[in-house]
Design an enzyme around this catalytic site. Structure first.
Site, PDB file in Angstrom:
ATOM      1  CD  GLU A   1      32.825   6.608  70.341  1.00 39.94           C
ATOM      2  OE1 GLU A   1      33.185   7.730  69.628  1.00 39.94           O
ATOM      3  OE2 GLU A   1      33.373   6.492  71.422  1.00 39.94           O
ATOM      4  CB  SER A   2      30.191   6.476  64.384  1.00 43.40           C
ATOM      5  OG  SER A   2      30.040   5.360  64.151  1.00 43.40           O
TER       6      SER A   2
END
Length: 601
Positions: free
Chosen positions: A220-221
């Site tokens: 995701e990040s």
């Protein structure tokens, strides 16, 4: 092997309690054998394994199961601890638990590995360990934190908790190649995860969820809690604003809980559990986390209607979602066997990285880091939701600090006594104001005011907006919860109107003149202090007001000036009727009745 001898003088017997930390060959005495086979300790959403022995704040030693079936007598019920303890599991007492709100209760450990003899045992292998002590009411054996250099790391714990089915296709191979060809990227991601992995794994195990999900922020990040996507998703778990609101993540000018380590992790796992409950499949749940539950449901319904497969790989999905689970599978494969991909993982201890510390007063971010004796960047990495130079206790009653620095902070904070902790506070505008007017009022430079509050150029501050300002004698109180909850900042275009003198045409009326420039007759009449029915015969021109630096251009319908003026009225709520000619003298000039020659201004 750790042991404890307990002497019961009246019974003239010895009780021997043995806990083994390595695999052994057990006899029929009911000894436990350690197993590192991940299949034996995998966690799923439907099973909650009971614990036999609780270990206090220590890295996990082993997960035990009986080599032979042993009937364990039930003991008193003890609430399962969530303090970073690892529990030694007895699969025979597994219970079905799908409720996450109620606390999990585990039976206290019965004396299973005890051998009652009439005289003391003289085995040289059994040694009294000062690290062991009887728990409360002599019901459990507790271990002090393990400081041994042989303690397990977090990667081993994650591997043991794998419970999701593996995906094996060309997309997974492609992502494996992509990650493994970027070793520096892997190092940065894994080092960044050091601060958060232990907490996430603890939460997953508490909920009986697969530990593969602890790797999801890699996808995701890259474990960056400050990450913001082009679609405005934010934080380590990349919550969209509306999804964050649904899961009670506060988002205001002082705090964005989509970036908060604790709140966002809880919300993400809540969401994943909800999705798994909807689809009954982790791959579909992950697809819904990325694509949306409605989109996945429609894709399933479409395939079902067409008689096609209903699994993740069968659905028609966007490219991003198509790659989403393969990315997680690739990361899982690399974490499982880094040597197979020429990768190295940093040693991350299976121990809490941070501790939560309560605060009761507003405090500057810089001062908080200083009192804790941590680098400012490290402090912000643990408290990424604080997006202003001050932490307001009314909205952020606790901060996260590195485990060993928490006590340092509390000691130094106590030493501060009643000294001020914050040099910043919040101020609310009571009316529309220019930035320069606000800066003069709060005694700050305009550039500093713009920087701290992220005020763009060419705007004014609207009434009701809350700004961060320097504390002064009249602004010394801590910010109240009411101000914090309603804090927002709104801007309006800073449009300056300039007076223009415009010649009229023969046979012009106020109505025809106004229409030509996209204005209303009433506004033109008021600017010139005349009636809308006043004849313009003998009048050479009229005064109108237009945005500065804009040419007055005639066009079909409204002119550009008229559109800009209408926009200014809507956005600033400024009554342009107050701007203009309000005296008889000005009126005479505008109609050519006064002395002297009229000039454009």
């Amino acid at each position: 092997m750790i042991s404890q001898l307990i002497n019961f003088p009246k019974a003239k017997k010895w009780l021997v309690v043995v806990i083994l930390s390595s695999p052994i060959i057990a006899s029929n005495t009911g000894a436990f054998a350690a197993s590192r086979d991940q299949d034996e300790v995998s966690v799923n959403n439907n099973t909650n394994k009971s614990s036999a022995v609780s270990v206090e704040k220590t890295p996990p030693v082993s997960v035990y199961k009986p080599l032979h079936h042993v009937s364990l007598p039930p003991g008193p019920m003890l609430p399962a601890s969530h303090t970073g303890a690892t529990t030694l599991t007895n699969p025979n007492n597994a219970t079905n638990n799908t409720t996450n709100n109620a606390p999990t209760y585990l039976p206290s450990p019965p004396v299973v590995n005890a051998i009652i003899r009439s005289e003391p045992i003289k085995s040289p292998a059994l040694q009294i360990s000062p690290e062991m002590r009887l728990g409360e009411n002599n019901n459990a054996l507790s271990l002090k934190p393990n400081t041994s250099t042989n303690s397990q790391n977090i990667w081993e714990r994650i591997r043991r908790g794998y419970a999701m089915p593996n995906l094996d296709n060309s997309l997974v191979k492609d992502r494996e190649q992509w990650y493994s060809s970027r070793p520096d990227y892997i190092v940065r991601m894994t080092e960044r995860s050091r601060k958060y992995l232990y907490f996430i794994v603890e939460e997953l195990e508490r909920r009986n969820m697969p530990t593969e999900l602890a790797l999801l922020p890699f996808v995701e990040s890259a474990f960056n809690p400050q990450a913001v996507s082009s679609a405005k998703a934010a934080g380590m778990w990349q919550f969209m604003p509306r999804t964050g609101e649904y899961f009670d993540l506060k988002q205001n000018m002082f705090r964005d809980e989509r970036r908060d380590v604790l709140a966002s992790t809880k919300a993400a796992l809540d969401y994943l559990q909800k999705l798994y409950g909807m689809f009954g499949d982790w791959h579909l749940a992950l697809a819904a986390y990325n694509w949306g539950e409605g989109s996945v449901s429609r894709a399933i319904a479409k395939n079902q209607k067409a008689g096609l497969g209903l699994q993740y790989e069968d659905l028609n999905m966007p490219a991003e979602t198509r790659l989403y689970v393969p990315k997680l599978q690739a990361v899982k494969n690399i974490i499982s066997a880094p040597e197979s991909f020429s990768s190295e993982l940093p040693e991350i201890p299976d121990h809490p990285y941070f501790a939560s510390v309560n605060i009761s007063r507003d405090i500057d971010v810089v001062l908080a880091a200083k009192l804790a004796q941590v680098r400012l960047d490290d402090f912000k990495a643990l408290n990424p939701s604080a997006n202003k130079p001050v932490i307001l206790a009314a909205g952020t009653p606790q901060i996260l600090l590195p485990w060993d620095n928490a006590s340092v902070f509390e000691t130094n904070l106590q030493a501060m006594g009643n000294k001020p902790l914050a040099t910043w506070t919040a101020w609310t505008a009571k009316q529309d104001m220019t930035v320069s007017a606000v800066s003069d009022l709060v005694n700050m430079s305009e550039s500093e005011l713009r920087e701290v509050n992220r005020i763009p150029p060419r705007v004014k501050i609207k009434a009701g907006s809350t700004l961060v300002i320097r504390r002064q004698s009249e602004f010394q109180k801590d910010v109240s919860e009411q101000v914090l909850d309603n804090a927002k900042i709104d801007f309006a275009p800073e449009i300056t109107l300039s007076k223009k003198y415009v010649k009229i045409k023969p046979k012009d009326t106020i109505d025809s003149f106004s229409k030509r420039y996209g204005l209303t007759p009433a506004l033109v009449a008021q600017w010139n202090n005349i009636s809308v029915k006043t004849s313009l015969k003998g009048t050479k021109g009229l005064v109108i007001y237009v945005p500065s630096n804009k040419q007055l251009v005639q066009a079909k319908g409204k002119t550009k000036a008229g559109k800009q003026l209408a926009s200014a009225k809507r956005t600033t709520k400024q009554s342009v009727t107050k701007v203009g000619l309000n005296t008889k003298k000005q009126n005479n000039k505008s109609t050519g009745k006064g002395k002297g020659k009229n000039k454009n201004t």
